[in-house]
Motif scaffolding. Sequence first.
Motif, PDB file in Angstrom:
ATOM      1  N   THR A 162      36.637   0.058   5.028  1.00  0.00           N
ATOM      2  CA  THR A 162      37.024  -0.995   4.086  1.00  0.00           C
ATOM      3  C   THR A 162      38.414  -1.553   4.387  1.00  0.00           C
ATOM      4  N   GLU A 163      39.127  -0.927   5.332  1.00  0.00           N
ATOM      5  CA  GLU A 163      40.428  -1.466   5.728  1.00  0.00           C
ATOM      6  C   GLU A 163      40.267  -2.561   6.781  1.00  0.00           C
ATOM      7  N   ALA A 164      39.095  -2.629   7.395  1.00  0.00           N
ATOM      8  CA  ALA A 164      38.826  -3.688   8.379  1.00  0.00           C
ATOM      9  C   ALA A 164      38.406  -4.962   7.647  1.00  0.00           C
ATOM     10  N   ARG A 165      38.481  -6.082   8.343  1.00  0.00           N
ATOM     11  CA  ARG A 165      38.032  -7.337   7.752  1.00  0.00           C
ATOM     12  C   ARG A 165      36.535  -7.278   7.461  1.00  0.00           C
ATOM     13  N   TYR A 166      36.148  -7.876   6.375  1.00  0.00           N
ATOM     14  CA  TYR A 166      34.748  -7.869   5.942  1.00  0.00           C
ATOM     15  C   TYR A 166      33.827  -8.407   7.031  1.00  0.00           C
ATOM     16  N   GLU A 167      34.285  -9.424   7.733  1.00  0.00           N
ATOM     17  CA  GLU A 167      33.465 -10.036   8.783  1.00  0.00           C
ATOM     18  C   GLU A 167      33.169  -9.070   9.928  1.00  0.00           C
ATOM     19  N   GLY A 168      33.948  -7.998  10.023  1.00  0.00           N
ATOM     20  CA  GLY A 168      33.775  -7.060  11.118  1.00  0.00           C
ATOM     21  C   GLY A 168      32.771  -5.951  10.849  1.00  0.00           C
ATOM     22  N   LEU A 169      32.155  -5.937   9.675  1.00  0.00           N
ATOM     23  CA  LEU A 169      31.165  -4.902   9.354  1.00  0.00           C
ATOM     24  C   LEU A 169      29.832  -5.255  10.014  1.00  0.00           C
ATOM     25  N   GLY A 170      29.738  -4.987  11.308  1.00  0.00           N
ATOM     26  CA  GLY A 170      28.589  -5.413  12.100  1.00  0.00           C
ATOM     27  C   GLY A 170      27.258  -4.895  11.604  1.00  0.00           C
ATOM     28  N   TRP A 171      27.216  -3.616  11.198  1.00  0.00           N
ATOM     29  CA  TRP A 171      25.935  -3.032  10.753  1.00  0.00           C
ATOM     30  C   TRP A 171      25.401  -3.768   9.530  1.00  0.00           C
ATOM     31  N   LEU A 172      26.306  -4.242   8.666  1.00  0.00           N
ATOM     32  CA  LEU A 172      25.866  -4.984   7.488  1.00  0.00           C
ATOM     33  C   LEU A 172      25.312  -6.345   7.887  1.00  0.00           C
ATOM     34  N   HIS A 173      26.018  -7.042   8.732  1.00  0.00           N
ATOM     35  CA  HIS A 173      25.624  -8.401   9.080  1.00  0.00           C
ATOM     36  C   HIS A 173      24.401  -8.441  10.004  1.00  0.00           C
ATOM     37  N   ARG A 174      24.062  -7.279  10.598  1.00  0.00           N
ATOM     38  CA  ARG A 174      22.855  -7.221  11.439  1.00  0.00           C
ATOM     39  C   ARG A 174      21.594  -6.931  10.629  1.00  0.00           C
ATOM     40  N   ALA A 175      21.756  -6.501   9.392  1.00  0.00           N
ATOM     41  CA  ALA A 175      20.594  -6.169   8.556  1.00  0.00           C
ATOM     42  C   ALA A 175      19.861  -7.440   8.139  1.00  0.00           C
ATOM     43  N   SER A 176      18.598  -7.294   7.786  1.00  0.00           N
ATOM     44  CA  SER A 176      17.789  -8.433   7.352  1.00  0.00           C
ATOM     45  C   SER A 176      18.334  -9.014   6.050  1.00  0.00           C
ATOM     46  N   ASP A 177      18.323 -10.343   5.946  1.00  0.00           N
ATOM     47  CA  ASP A 177      18.776 -10.975   4.705  1.00  0.00           C
ATOM     48  C   ASP A 177      17.598 -11.412   3.828  1.00  0.00           C
ATOM     49  N   THR A 178      16.416 -10.906   4.130  1.00  0.00           N
ATOM     50  CA  THR A 178      15.238 -11.183   3.304  1.00  0.00           C
ATOM     51  C   THR A 178      15.338 -10.407   1.992  1.00  0.00           C
ATOM     52  N   PRO A 179      15.101 -11.035   0.851  1.00  0.00           N
ATOM     53  CA  PRO A 179      15.169 -10.309  -0.428  1.00  0.00           C
ATOM     54  C   PRO A 179      14.204  -9.123  -0.434  1.00  0.00           C
ATOM     55  N   PRO A 180      14.667  -7.938  -0.794  1.00  0.00           N
ATOM     56  CA  PRO A 180      13.791  -6.766  -0.815  1.00  0.00           C
ATOM     57  C   PRO A 180      12.711  -6.899  -1.887  1.00  0.00           C
ATOM     58  N   ARG A 181      11.545  -6.324  -1.617  1.00  0.00           N
ATOM     59  CA  ARG A 181      10.429  -6.402  -2.563  1.00  0.00           C
ATOM     60  C   ARG A 181      10.452  -5.201  -3.499  1.00  0.00           C
ATOM     61  N   SER A 182      11.379  -5.220  -4.409  1.00  0.00           N
ATOM     62  CA  SER A 182      11.499  -4.129  -5.379  1.00  0.00           C
ATOM     63  C   SER A 182      11.312  -4.691  -6.780  1.00  0.00           C
ATOM     64  N   ARG A 183      10.471  -4.056  -7.551  1.00  0.00           N
ATOM     65  CA  ARG A 183      10.234  -4.480  -8.928  1.00  0.00           C
ATOM     66  C   ARG A 183      11.186  -3.714  -9.837  1.00  0.00           C
ATOM     67  N   VAL A 184      12.145  -4.430 -10.421  1.00  0.00           N
ATOM     68  CA  VAL A 184      13.136  -3.797 -11.283  1.00  0.00           C
ATOM     69  C   VAL A 184      12.899  -4.242 -12.717  1.00  0.00           C
ATOM     70  N   GLU A 185      12.764  -3.272 -13.621  1.00  0.00           N
ATOM     71  CA  GLU A 185      12.445  -3.551 -15.016  1.00  0.00           C
ATOM     72  C   GLU A 185      13.692  -3.464 -15.901  1.00  0.00           C
ATOM     73  N   PRO A 186      13.664  -4.113 -17.083  1.00  0.00           N
ATOM     74  CA  PRO A 186      14.830  -4.106 -17.977  1.00  0.00           C
ATOM     75  C   PRO A 186      15.304  -2.712 -18.385  1.00  0.00           C
ATOM     76  N   ASP A 187      14.367  -1.773 -18.541  1.00  0.00           N
ATOM     77  CA  ASP A 187      14.748  -0.434 -18.996  1.00  0.00           C
ATOM     78  C   ASP A 187      15.117   0.508 -17.852  1.00  0.00           C
ATOM     79  N   ASP A 188      15.068   0.025 -16.620  1.00  0.00           N
ATOM     80  CA  ASP A 188      15.448   0.862 -15.482  1.00  0.00           C
ATOM     81  C   ASP A 188      16.957   1.123 -15.509  1.00  0.00           C
ATOM     82  N   PRO A 189      17.375   2.367 -15.241  1.00  0.00           N
ATOM     83  CA  PRO A 189      18.810   2.647 -15.167  1.00  0.00           C
ATOM     84  C   PRO A 189      19.438   1.892 -13.994  1.00  0.00           C
ATOM     85  N   ALA A 190      20.631   1.342 -14.222  1.00  0.00           N
ATOM     86  CA  ALA A 190      21.289   0.530 -13.197  1.00  0.00           C
ATOM     87  C   ALA A 190      22.634   1.101 -12.767  1.00  0.00           C
TER      88      ALA A 190
END
Length: 296
Positions: free
Chosen positions: A134-162
Amino acid sequence: MHHESLSDCFAEVCTRFKGKKALTFFRGATPETEISFTALERDSNRAANALLEHGVAKGDRVILFFTKSLFSVVAHLGVQKIGAISVPLNTGFKKPEMAYFIQDASPKLILSGMEQVSLIEETAPGLKNLVVDTEARYEGLGWLHRASDTPPRSRVEPDDPALIIYTSGTTGKPKGAVLTQANLIHDARNIIRVWEITASDVLCHALPLFHVHGLCFALHTCLLAGSHVLLLDAFSPEAVIHLLAKKTPPLCTIFMAVPSMYAKLMEFMEGKTIDFEHIRLWTSGSAPLLPKDFER
């Protein structure tokens, strides 16, 4: 904001405001990285998919244990997108405290900063720890920026703990207070309505993100209102006053703090005369603000 989950609300806001500035991260008093609502939605999708690749599933607890950064926000939103549970912890905790929290929370994964690695290894050597610089620039987090940006298919309900926020433990060991998706949405909706927070507001965010004040009351509300959040890496009276006093865009309109922060700001302001007329809302919470300090 009449949606089933916090991530649904954020997705709707990010679509509505698209290219508008969402977050500007300051390291000290220097702006380092700025991202739009579109980028925030994209990167939180990436964080969610990265967590899925590491075996995190709906209902799992994920400890967030790193210094305040732009990644802190993205990671928390990513956890929410897959219906997992954010457990933010103070990096100032020592080994006995961390041992208790890890045992009590039973996390599937820890996201930690590099400076926190040795403590995690000593406390829970068998637990999976995804390390982020977290001391590096945000743009340098390569593993994050290489991940898919497709919205995950997770069903989250109102009563689910967050979210699990630990109490201060003044009358015994800290207890994990579980907040559901509906809790977080309801709280944010009420604060936005009562304090009349809008997309034209700019928040100077100097609170920690491991506390409900900084995470829910400040960050959630302003982002869900489409406001621009100026995210400071830590509280510094000099950096805060510099941002609050600026007369060039983005002009701060909201500041949220705890009484001890206001005391330090007043000490720093001693003998100075600064115009804050452009700030429409000052809030104080988490502890009593004494009348004498309010008058000051």
